[in-house]
Design a protein around this motif. Structure first.
Motif, PDB file in Angstrom:
ATOM      1  N   SER A  41       0.635  -1.448   0.446  1.00 52.92           N
ATOM      2  CA  SER A  41      -0.047   0.387  -0.517  1.00 52.92           C
ATOM      3  C   SER A  41       0.642   1.722   0.064  1.00 52.92           C
ATOM      4  CB  SER A  41      -0.931  -0.391   1.192  1.00 52.92           C
ATOM      5  OG  SER A  41      -0.190   0.779   2.232  1.00 52.92           O
ATOM      6  N   ILE A  42       0.418   2.304  -0.337  1.00 57.49           N
ATOM      7  CA  ILE A  42       1.095   4.002  -0.648  1.00 57.49           C
ATOM      8  C   ILE A  42       1.296   3.778   1.329  1.00 57.49           C
ATOM      9  CG2 ILE A  42       0.411   5.667  -0.806  1.00 57.49           C
ATOM     10  CD1 ILE A  42      -0.994   5.875  -2.840  1.00 57.49           C
ATOM     11  N   GLU A  43       0.333   3.358   2.132  1.00 56.45           N
ATOM     12  CA  GLU A  43       1.277   3.713   3.210  1.00 56.45           C
ATOM     13  C   GLU A  43       2.638   2.912   3.838  1.00 56.45           C
ATOM     14  OE1 GLU A  43       0.854   5.686   7.097  1.00 56.45           O
ATOM     15  OE2 GLU A  43      -0.432   6.496   5.512  1.00 56.45           O
ATOM     16  N   GLU A  44       2.204   1.656   3.144  1.00 58.99           N
ATOM     17  CA  GLU A  44       3.600   0.767   3.795  1.00 58.99           C
ATOM     18  C   GLU A  44       4.846   1.471   3.037  1.00 58.99           C
ATOM     19  OE1 GLU A  44       5.404  -3.314   3.016  1.00 58.99           O
ATOM     20  OE2 GLU A  44       2.858  -2.877   3.141  1.00 58.99           O
ATOM     21  N   LEU A  45       4.874   1.421   1.788  1.00 59.18           N
ATOM     22  CA  LEU A  45       5.846   2.742   1.151  1.00 59.18           C
ATOM     23  C   LEU A  45       5.993   3.692   1.515  1.00 59.18           C
ATOM     24  CD1 LEU A  45       4.644   1.507  -2.190  1.00 59.18           C
ATOM     25  CD2 LEU A  45       6.386   0.250  -1.190  1.00 59.18           C
ATOM     26  N   VAL A  74       5.920  -0.315 -11.816  1.00 60.64           N
ATOM     27  CA  VAL A  74       5.227  -0.715 -11.255  1.00 60.64           C
ATOM     28  C   VAL A  74       3.931  -0.324 -11.346  1.00 60.64           C
ATOM     29  CG1 VAL A  74       6.901  -0.066  -9.226  1.00 60.64           C
ATOM     30  CG2 VAL A  74       4.952   1.789 -10.013  1.00 60.64           C
ATOM     31  N   ARG A  75       2.846  -1.244 -11.059  1.00 58.15           N
ATOM     32  CA  ARG A  75       1.599  -1.050 -12.001  1.00 58.15           C
ATOM     33  C   ARG A  75       0.218  -1.196 -10.622  1.00 58.15           C
ATOM     34  NH1 ARG A  75       1.979  -6.734 -14.754  1.00 58.15           N
ATOM     35  NH2 ARG A  75       1.433  -7.661 -13.149  1.00 58.15           N
ATOM     36  N   GLY A  76      -0.225  -0.123 -10.337  1.00 56.13           N
ATOM     37  CA  GLY A  76      -1.593  -0.105  -9.063  1.00 56.13           C
ATOM     38  C   GLY A  76      -2.746  -0.680  -9.527  1.00 56.13           C
ATOM     39  N   GLU A  77      -2.962  -1.566  -8.761  1.00 56.48           N
ATOM     40  CA  GLU A  77      -4.110  -1.711  -9.123  1.00 56.48           C
ATOM     41  C   GLU A  77      -5.077  -1.599  -7.217  1.00 56.48           C
ATOM     42  OE1 GLU A  77      -4.259  -6.312  -9.303  1.00 56.48           O
ATOM     43  OE2 GLU A  77      -3.401  -6.558 -11.097  1.00 56.48           O
ATOM     44  N   ARG A  78      -6.381  -0.757  -7.714  1.00 62.08           N
ATOM     45  CA  ARG A  78      -7.748  -0.545  -6.527  1.00 62.08           C
ATOM     46  C   ARG A  78      -7.736  -1.737  -5.478  1.00 62.08           C
ATOM     47  NH1 ARG A  78      -8.221   3.678  -4.269  1.00 62.08           N
ATOM     48  NH2 ARG A  78      -8.024   5.704  -5.774  1.00 62.08           N
ATOM     49  N   HIS A  79      -7.442  -1.860  -4.227  1.00 59.81           N
ATOM     50  CA  HIS A  79      -8.412  -2.913  -3.394  1.00 59.81           C
ATOM     51  C   HIS A  79      -9.083  -2.332  -2.753  1.00 59.81           C
ATOM     52  CE1 HIS A  79      -6.343  -6.781  -5.580  1.00 59.81           C
ATOM     53  NE2 HIS A  79      -4.475  -5.610  -5.718  1.00 59.81           N
ATOM     54  N   GLY A  80     -10.582  -2.286  -3.035  1.00 63.69           N
ATOM     55  CA  GLY A  80     -11.741  -1.478  -1.969  1.00 63.69           C
ATOM     56  C   GLY A  80     -10.507  -0.193  -2.412  1.00 63.69           C
ATOM     57  N   ARG A  81     -10.640   0.777  -1.254  1.00 70.87           N
ATOM     58  CA  ARG A  81     -10.563   1.642  -1.074  1.00 70.87           C
ATOM     59  C   ARG A  81      -8.775   2.481  -0.718  1.00 70.87           C
ATOM     60  NH1 ARG A  81     -14.033   4.959   3.232  1.00 70.87           N
ATOM     61  NH2 ARG A  81     -12.042   6.127   3.509  1.00 70.87           N
ATOM     62  N   GLU A  82      -7.979   1.180  -0.736  1.00 80.57           N
ATOM     63  CA  GLU A  82      -6.553   1.470  -1.308  1.00 80.57           C
ATOM     64  C   GLU A  82      -6.728   0.926  -2.229  1.00 80.57           C
ATOM     65  OE1 GLU A  82      -3.951   0.827   1.927  1.00 80.57           O
ATOM     66  OE2 GLU A  82      -4.844  -2.050   2.266  1.00 80.57           O
ATOM     67  N   ARG A  83      -5.150   1.668  -2.835  1.00 78.12           N
ATOM     68  CA  ARG A  83      -4.355   1.330  -4.190  1.00 78.12           C
ATOM     69  C   ARG A  83      -2.954   0.250  -3.871  1.00 78.12           C
ATOM     70  NH1 ARG A  83      -4.995   2.359  -8.763  1.00 78.12           N
ATOM     71  NH2 ARG A  83      -3.190   2.899 -10.698  1.00 78.12           N
ATOM     72  N   LEU A  84      -2.912  -0.749  -4.226  1.00 75.52           N
ATOM     73  CA  LEU A  84      -1.524  -1.252  -3.741  1.00 75.52           C
ATOM     74  C   LEU A  84      -1.379  -1.697  -5.337  1.00 75.52           C
ATOM     75  CD1 LEU A  84      -3.516  -4.321  -2.133  1.00 75.52           C
ATOM     76  CD2 LEU A  84      -2.370  -1.804  -1.230  1.00 75.52           C
ATOM     77  N   TYR A  85       0.420  -2.132  -4.930  1.00 76.99           N
ATOM     78  CA  TYR A  85       1.478  -1.794  -6.256  1.00 76.99           C
ATOM     79  C   TYR A  85       2.150  -3.153  -5.820  1.00 76.99           C
ATOM     80  CZ  TYR A  85       0.200   3.803  -6.339  1.00 76.99           C
ATOM     81  OH  TYR A  85      -0.395   4.380  -6.662  1.00 76.99           O
ATOM     82  N   GLU A  86       2.810  -3.480  -7.158  1.00 76.81           N
ATOM     83  CA  GLU A  86       4.151  -4.473  -7.285  1.00 76.81           C
ATOM     84  C   GLU A  86       4.170  -4.261  -8.574  1.00 76.81           C
ATOM     85  OE1 GLU A  86       1.484  -8.519  -8.433  1.00 76.81           O
ATOM     86  OE2 GLU A  86       0.356  -6.633  -9.815  1.00 76.81           O
ATOM     87  N   LEU A  87       5.695  -4.597  -8.934  1.00 78.83           N
ATOM     88  CA  LEU A  87       7.020  -4.599 -10.007  1.00 78.83           C
ATOM     89  C   LEU A  87       5.771  -4.549 -10.849  1.00 78.83           C
ATOM     90  CD1 LEU A  87      10.362  -5.705  -8.801  1.00 78.83           C
ATOM     91  CD2 LEU A  87       9.311  -3.327  -8.421  1.00 78.83           C
ATOM     92  N   ASP A  88       5.877  -4.643 -11.743  1.00 78.95           N
ATOM     93  CA  ASP A  88       5.589  -4.651 -12.924  1.00 78.95           C
ATOM     94  C   ASP A  88       6.570  -5.899 -14.193  1.00 78.95           C
ATOM     95  OD1 ASP A  88       4.826  -5.162 -16.757  1.00 78.95           O
ATOM     96  OD2 ASP A  88       3.923  -2.573 -15.818  1.00 78.95           O
ATOM     97  N   SER A  89       5.782  -7.155 -13.849  1.00 79.42           N
ATOM     98  CA  SER A  89       7.398  -7.919 -14.351  1.00 79.42           C
ATOM     99  C   SER A  89       7.430  -7.955 -15.964  1.00 79.42           C
ATOM    100  CB  SER A  89       6.506  -9.729 -13.969  1.00 79.42           C
ATOM    101  OG  SER A  89       5.934 -10.011 -14.862  1.00 79.42           O
TER     102      SER A  89
END
Length: 120
Positions: A41-45, A74-89
């Motif tokens: 999450s943005i909060e974690e990052l 990277v790519r971000g996806e909406r999960h509920g109210r937050e956006r979660l990020y991962e590397l874009d392989s």
């Protein structure tokens, strides 16, 4: 390099995105998360970059993540109210392919130089 091996622009955008220390920290954290099968999450990052001594707001981290998204790192996806990020392989693989191409080019060039020098 041959014309077909020219930089496409996408790779240039990715390398440019990595030209910032904070963005490199974000990619490193996301790489670790990917190995653990996690999204961040943005909060974690934001917390992670603060732990590394970088004083940034959540909004600033979001801007860095957008820049990394434009570079296809990277790519971000909406999960509920937050956006979660991962590397874009796919983007990472494109960079790897480009670096391998450049490496092969230099190996050939150095081989020709060696042949020339040893032939003298």
């Amino acid at each position: 390099m041959e014309k077909s091996e020219a930089l496409s622009g996408g790779e240039a955008e990715a390398f440019a995105a990595l030209g910032d220390w904070t963005r490199m920290l974000l990619v490193a954290r996301l790489a670790t998360a990917m190995q653990e099968g996690e999204l961040c999450s943005i909060e974690e990052l934001s917390g992670f970059v603060r732990q590394q001594g970088v004083k940034l707001t959540r909004q600033a981290v979001t801007k860095h993540l957008r820049r990394l998204e434009r570079g296809r790192l990277v790519r971000g996806e909406r999960h509920g109210r937050e956006r979660l990020y991962e590397l874009d392989s796919e983007g990472i693989d494109a960079m790897r392919t480009y670096l391998e191409m450049v490496s092969a080019h230099w190996e050939r060039a150095l081989g020709r130089l060696k042949d020339f020098v040893e032939g003298q």
